[in-house]
Design a protein around this motif. Structure first.
Motif, mmCIF file in Angstrom:
data_model
loop_
_atom_site.group_PDB
_atom_site.id
_atom_site.type_symbol
_atom_site.label_atom_id
_atom_site.label_comp_id
_atom_site.label_asym_id
_atom_site.label_seq_id
_atom_site.Cartn_x
_atom_site.Cartn_y
_atom_site.Cartn_z
ATOM 1 N N GLY A 75 0.795 -1.224 0.000
ATOM 2 C CA GLY A 75 0.000 0.000 0.000
ATOM 3 C C GLY A 75 0.823 1.267 0.000
ATOM 4 N N ALA A 76 2.078 1.174 -0.417
ATOM 5 C CA ALA A 76 2.969 2.326 -0.450
ATOM 6 C C ALA A 76 3.176 2.795 -1.882
ATOM 7 N N ARG A 77 3.773 3.948 -2.011
ATOM 8 C CA ARG A 77 4.237 4.433 -3.311
ATOM 9 C C ARG A 77 5.763 4.379 -3.333
ATOM 10 N N ILE A 78 6.320 4.496 -4.537
ATOM 11 C CA ILE A 78 7.768 4.451 -4.704
ATOM 12 C C ILE A 78 8.227 5.672 -5.486
ATOM 13 N N ALA A 79 9.289 6.298 -4.999
ATOM 14 C CA ALA A 79 9.931 7.420 -5.688
ATOM 15 C C ALA A 79 11.354 7.001 -6.019
ATOM 16 N N VAL A 80 11.746 7.189 -7.260
ATOM 17 C CA VAL A 80 13.038 6.708 -7.735
ATOM 18 C C VAL A 80 13.926 7.883 -8.117
ATOM 19 N N ASP A 81 15.111 7.894 -7.529
ATOM 20 C CA ASP A 81 16.155 8.846 -7.907
ATOM 21 C C ASP A 81 16.817 8.299 -9.174
ATOM 22 N N ALA A 82 16.524 8.927 -10.306
ATOM 23 C CA ALA A 82 17.041 8.464 -11.600
ATOM 24 C C ALA A 82 18.130 9.379 -12.138
ATOM 25 N N ALA A 83 18.758 10.166 -11.255
ATOM 26 C CA ALA A 83 19.766 11.125 -11.709
ATOM 27 C C ALA A 83 20.895 10.430 -12.462
ATOM 28 N N GLN A 84 21.367 9.301 -11.938
ATOM 29 C CA GLN A 84 22.452 8.581 -12.606
ATOM 30 C C GLN A 84 21.926 7.624 -13.673
ATOM 31 N N TYR A 85 20.741 7.121 -13.490
ATOM 32 C CA TYR A 85 20.186 6.125 -14.409
ATOM 33 C C TYR A 85 19.779 6.744 -15.745
ATOM 34 N N ALA A 86 19.129 7.895 -15.706
ATOM 35 C CA ALA A 86 18.523 8.468 -16.915
ATOM 36 C C ALA A 86 19.501 8.721 -18.053
ATOM 37 N N PRO A 87 20.758 9.134 -17.801
ATOM 38 C CA PRO A 87 21.669 9.331 -18.929
ATOM 39 C C PRO A 87 22.202 8.039 -19.533
ATOM 40 N N HIS A 88 21.956 6.897 -18.875
ATOM 41 C CA HIS A 88 22.620 5.651 -19.264
ATOM 42 C C HIS A 88 21.669 4.534 -19.684
ATOM 43 N N ARG A 89 20.434 4.590 -19.237
ATOM 44 C CA ARG A 89 19.473 3.528 -19.525
ATOM 45 C C ARG A 89 18.103 4.150 -19.797
#
Length: 447
Positions: free
Chosen positions: A226-240
């Motif tokens: 019953g939770a939500r998830i927040a993802v830090d994609a600062a490093q991920y977004a330029p690579h994947r």
């Protein structure tokens, strides 16, 4: 899907990456206007875009000048040439947005809102997801922290960047997990023990080790609890490739300056309801519907949290970077990065210790952090710069608890602060850059 199945999958390093990629690939690719339909999946490969400053010469201590080997992409990536071109095109007609009737204002408003649609498509978000332009990932996470429903408890690992570790008024902090499966199990247990609103915050790719986190499995257990998830994609977004909808992520945050668009803009992308119900992040023009005896705030979550004149050029630059990466296709980007990362890791000499949470075989982006026996991290970074023309990062990478946990006593023995050196790879990295760093590290170890 049972929790045991999720844990088994998360414990297999190859499965984590493959499962996430499979889920993302199964979803229809959201493609910005003007980009070939198959480009976002990597089906049509294009040459890697050029970066501004690839011909930069830097001085050495002996008086020579050499081409700069920029291996500090994880801190801030250089600007892409298509991004510079997009900003140059927008400048002659630059004007205010949303509130002007003149041609330049209407054109700039159209470009700004088109940038929002482009970023939404790049993130693979749901059609109704909000895209709030921010300064960077830190700003985006702090915005989300201001928008949490009253009484929300956040679960976060101590392996996070400070941007994801520190903003939350009410948090349960978990120790760095011993395996991907342990990460899923620990998050599941922590969320199960919490009543009321709850949010799991996790990185997609570590800024310290480059290791990919099992965000698909973590999203599943978060929603099961019953939770939500927040993802830090600062490093991920330029690579994947990002896939918010396919992976059922509630929020992602990333920065333009790490995505080859260093013009001061980032984005928070995700479900609009919490954003629309919260007090405005900033109070001022644009966030209001009417101001009289009482203030009536905009119910549009994007306007509500973008008060004042926004960073229009930053948004345009961010969108241009998203379009350039999408048009290139992720296959050549990932191949380029994996080839150079493997070359670097294979060339590290004895006496250099690579930092890793889950072992050398776990999937990762092009980030390699290490220590050199007998040499403080700052000394190594300065030698690489002044004697070899190589730019790296040294320190604790805004992840102090994590770096200290990885280094243990070695950090204190090295220089008393628990510091390391980080080399990070991007589109403009070449084999010569990698070979120069490897040769320099061999020289330093021999000293």
């Amino acid at each position: 899907m049972s929790i045991l199945t999720i844990l088994d999958a998360a414990n297999t390093a190859a499965t984590v990456d493959a499962a996430t990629d499979a889920v993302a690939a199964a979803a229809p690719a959201a493609t910005p206007a003007g980009v070939p339909a198959d480009a976002s999946t990597g089906a049509a490969e294009c040459p890697l875009p050029a970066v501004v400053g690839s011909d930069l010469l830097v001085p050495l201590a002996d008086g020579r000048q050499v081409p700069y080997a920029n291996l500090d992409y994880a801190a801030s990536a250089p600007c892409l040439e298509p991004v510079r071109a997009a900003v140059a095109e927008a400048l002659p007609a630059y004007s205010s947005v949303h509130r002007g009737a003149g041609y330049a204002s209407r054109l700039t408003t159209a470009r700004y809102e088109r940038a929002r649609h482009t970023v939404r498509a790049f993130a693979g978000a749901r059609p109704g997801d909000a895209v709030v332009f921010t300064r960077n990932t830190t700003d985006a996470m702090n915005l989300l922290a201001r928008c949490l429903p009253e009484g929300t408890t956040v679960v976060v690992f101590d392996s996070e960047h400070h941007a994801s570790l520190l903003p939350w008024p009410r948090a349960v902090r978990l120790a760095p997990p011993a395996s991907p499966g342990e990460a899923v199990r620990a998050a599941d247990e922590a969320l199960a023990a919490i009543d009321g609103p709850k949010l799991l915050v996790v990185t997609a790719a570590s800024n310290v080790t480059g290791e990919l986190w099992p965000i698909a499995a973590l999203a599943h257990v978060a929603h099961e609890r019953g939770a939500r998830i927040a993802v830090d994609a600062a490093q991920y977004a330029p690579h994947r490739r990002l896939a918010v909808a396919a992976l059922d992520l509630d929020y992602v945050a990333f920065s333009g300056h790490k995505l080859y668009a260093p013009f001061g803009a980032g984005a928070l992308v995700g479900r609009p309801d919490w954003l629309a119900q919260a007090e405005p992040y900033l109070r001022g023009g644009g966030a209001t519907r009417n101001v009289a005896d009482e203030v009536e705030w905009s119910t549009d979550p994007e306007q509500r949290h973008e008060a004042g004149t926004p960073n229009v050029l930053g948004a345009i630059a961010l969108a241009a970077a998203c379009e350039a990466l999408t048009a290139t296709g992720w296959t050549p980007i990932v191949r380029h990065e994996e080839r150079l990362t493997a070359r670097l890791r294979a060339g590290l000499p004895e006496g250099v210790r690579e930092l890793a949470l889950w072992g050398p075989d776990h999937p990762r982006i092009g980030v390699v952090s290490f220590t050199v026996a007998g040499h403080p991290a700052r000394e190594v970074a300065e030698i690489l710069s002044t004697e070899y023309g190589i730019g790296v990062r040294d320190g604790r990478f805004c992840a102090h608890p994590f770096v200290r946990a990885l280094l243990g006593e070695e950090g204190d023995c090295a220089d008393g602060t628990g510091a390391a050196v980080r080399a990070s790879i991007g589109i403009g990295t070449t084999e010569e850059h990698i070979d120069r760093l490897v040769a320099a590290l061999h020289d330093i170890v021999r000293r």
